[in-house]
Write a protein that holds these residues in place. Sequence first.
Motif, PDB file in Angstrom:
ATOM      1  N   MET A  13      79.836  70.362  32.505  1.00  0.00           N
ATOM      2  CA  MET A  13      80.206  70.913  31.203  1.00  0.00           C
ATOM      3  C   MET A  13      79.212  71.988  30.768  1.00  0.00           C
ATOM      4  N   LYS A  14      77.912  71.709  30.871  1.00  0.00           N
ATOM      5  CA  LYS A  14      76.892  72.671  30.455  1.00  0.00           C
ATOM      6  C   LYS A  14      76.932  73.922  31.332  1.00  0.00           C
ATOM      7  N   THR A  15      77.212  73.741  32.622  1.00  0.00           N
ATOM      8  CA  THR A  15      77.300  74.893  33.521  1.00  0.00           C
ATOM      9  C   THR A  15      78.459  75.796  33.137  1.00  0.00           C
ATOM     10  N   LEU A  16      79.617  75.203  32.836  1.00  0.00           N
ATOM     11  CA  LEU A  16      80.786  75.983  32.437  1.00  0.00           C
ATOM     12  C   LEU A  16      80.547  76.715  31.120  1.00  0.00           C
ATOM     13  N   ILE A  17      79.904  76.044  30.170  1.00  0.00           N
ATOM     14  CA  ILE A  17      79.618  76.683  28.878  1.00  0.00           C
ATOM     15  C   ILE A  17      78.708  77.881  29.064  1.00  0.00           C
ATOM     16  N   LYS A  18      77.635  77.712  29.844  1.00  0.00           N
ATOM     17  CA  LYS A  18      76.664  78.788  30.034  1.00  0.00           C
ATOM     18  C   LYS A  18      77.216  79.935  30.860  1.00  0.00           C
ATOM     19  N   SER A  19      78.229  79.655  31.680  1.00  0.00           N
ATOM     20  CA  SER A  19      78.802  80.719  32.516  1.00  0.00           C
ATOM     21  C   SER A  19      79.750  81.625  31.749  1.00  0.00           C
ATOM     22  N   ASN A  20      80.141  81.215  30.538  1.00  0.00           N
ATOM     23  CA  ASN A  20      81.054  82.014  29.716  1.00  0.00           C
ATOM     24  C   ASN A  20      80.293  82.534  28.499  1.00  0.00           C
ATOM     25  N   PRO A  21      79.956  83.833  28.451  1.00  0.00           N
ATOM     26  CA  PRO A  21      79.152  84.360  27.337  1.00  0.00           C
ATOM     27  C   PRO A  21      79.784  84.124  25.976  1.00  0.00           C
ATOM     28  N   ARG A  22      81.116  84.205  25.894  1.00  0.00           N
ATOM     29  CA  ARG A  22      81.784  84.030  24.610  1.00  0.00           C
ATOM     30  C   ARG A  22      81.638  82.598  24.101  1.00  0.00           C
ATOM     31  N   VAL A  23      81.776  81.641  25.021  1.00  0.00           N
ATOM     32  CA  VAL A  23      81.622  80.242  24.641  1.00  0.00           C
ATOM     33  C   VAL A  23      80.173  79.959  24.258  1.00  0.00           C
ATOM     34  N   THR A  24      79.251  80.479  25.069  1.00  0.00           N
ATOM     35  CA  THR A  24      77.829  80.284  24.785  1.00  0.00           C
ATOM     36  C   THR A  24      77.466  80.839  23.417  1.00  0.00           C
ATOM     37  N   HIS A  25      78.064  81.977  23.068  1.00  0.00           N
ATOM     38  CA  HIS A  25      77.779  82.603  21.769  1.00  0.00           C
ATOM     39  C   HIS A  25      78.142  81.665  20.621  1.00  0.00           C
ATOM     40  N   TYR A  26      79.274  80.999  20.695  1.00  0.00           N
ATOM     41  CA  TYR A  26      79.690  80.111  19.617  1.00  0.00           C
ATOM     42  C   TYR A  26      78.740  78.920  19.473  1.00  0.00           C
ATOM     43  N   TYR A  27      78.357  78.350  20.619  1.00  0.00           N
ATOM     44  CA  TYR A  27      77.427  77.230  20.557  1.00  0.00           C
ATOM     45  C   TYR A  27      76.054  77.674  20.062  1.00  0.00           C
ATOM     46  N   ARG A  28      75.633  78.874  20.461  1.00  0.00           N
ATOM     47  CA  ARG A  28      74.342  79.378  20.007  1.00  0.00           C
ATOM     48  C   ARG A  28      74.350  79.650  18.505  1.00  0.00           C
ATOM     49  N   GLU A  29      75.495  80.108  17.972  1.00  0.00           N
ATOM     50  CA  GLU A  29      75.606  80.321  16.526  1.00  0.00           C
ATOM     51  C   GLU A  29      75.428  79.000  15.780  1.00  0.00           C
ATOM     52  N   LEU A  30      76.037  77.957  16.293  1.00  0.00           N
ATOM     53  CA  LEU A  30      75.909  76.646  15.661  1.00  0.00           C
ATOM     54  C   LEU A  30      74.475  76.135  15.759  1.00  0.00           C
ATOM     55  N   PHE A  31      73.863  76.317  16.910  1.00  0.00           N
ATOM     56  CA  PHE A  31      72.467  75.895  17.112  1.00  0.00           C
ATOM     57  C   PHE A  31      71.544  76.627  16.132  1.00  0.00           C
ATOM     58  N   ASN A  32      71.742  77.932  15.975  1.00  0.00           N
ATOM     59  CA  ASN A  32      70.897  78.729  15.079  1.00  0.00           C
ATOM     60  C   ASN A  32      71.092  78.338  13.616  1.00  0.00           C
TER      61      ASN A  32
END
Length: 362
Positions: A13-32
């Motif tokens: 799951m983490k590999t798939l999330i990190k491989s997609n910049p758009r998905v990573t962006h959404y999770y990073r927004e929530l983290f920030n």
Amino acid sequence: MQCPEDPDETMLMKTLIKSNPRVTHYYRELFNKCDKNRDGYISFKELQKFAENHEEHKFPDKVIKAIHKNFDRNGDELLDFEEFLEMINNPKVTKIFKRIRSRYIKFVVTSPTKKLVRLQSTLSNTGLYEEELTCKAYTVGMLILSAVQITFYYINLSLKTKESEEGPIEMALKFTPYRKEEIWRYVTHIFVHSSPYHLYPNLFIQILIGIPLEMVHSWRVLVIYVAGALGGCLAHSVIVPHSELVGGSGGFYAFYTAHIATVIMNWREMSHPAVQLILFGIMTIFDPIYNYVIMKNLGDVSYIAHLGGTVVGLLLGVNILRNLKETKNERVVWYICIVTYFLLMSVFIVLSIIINRYCSLS
């Protein structure tokens, strides 16, 4: 609180999330949003505060602490981004934080088999803009301005005499073509109004639109208002050089297009941006633009001041209102708008000076 999971599935799951910049962006927004001090880690206090601010129901501290501790793999009492990904995608945790997840994370993680995780995009807009709506101590600019306008109106009304239909405040602050050298009048006309029918509709609009903008953009909204009034007055002084001007219509009409500007610049961060764009677009087209084309400046209403305010609101709104996530194309638009704004202002200032000298000579 124990949250069992399949390690292989979690890693995939983490590999798939990190491989997609758009998905990573959404999770990073929530983290920030959760990482208030921007140190790259989420403490228990930060997670607790985030849950309090974004969930309808208050969860016991021991529940939040248990969640935090469970996903703190290295025992440093902090969650890094990878630990956060595990936490926010754990089925038990997402049931607790369902509002946060549905608001920020627009990708659903499903697991058809034990060995496969599929990411399915379900929505295109994040709603991040609405999460910036906060009522703070400084979110009172429009209320203070409105109170000052009401106070000035009634003080001026009480000081009127039978010999003069204008009170001393109106005479000192209104824009008049015969005193263009008193440059403060290009702005101070916003504090005087001709009648209650002029004052209160203006106040209603500027509060209705201005306060929600102010809750996101704070002091910038007052700058837009003053700049819209100034731009509207300059347009009025050039197009209708022999007419006086009172009221803050240019300022609150700038709010219409400032809202359009912030919708455009925060399109992906807003919920239902197309609806808002259509709504304010219709209001802009059928009020200042349509009225000026049809009515010109007949009667007591300066439609050219309204139109001037709408142009300033759009151009300056792009420049100074907050853009939650800037792209390269938006940066290009920013430069185009700032150059256009200063060019137009320079042209109208020069024209106003020339017309003023011409009127003085004639």
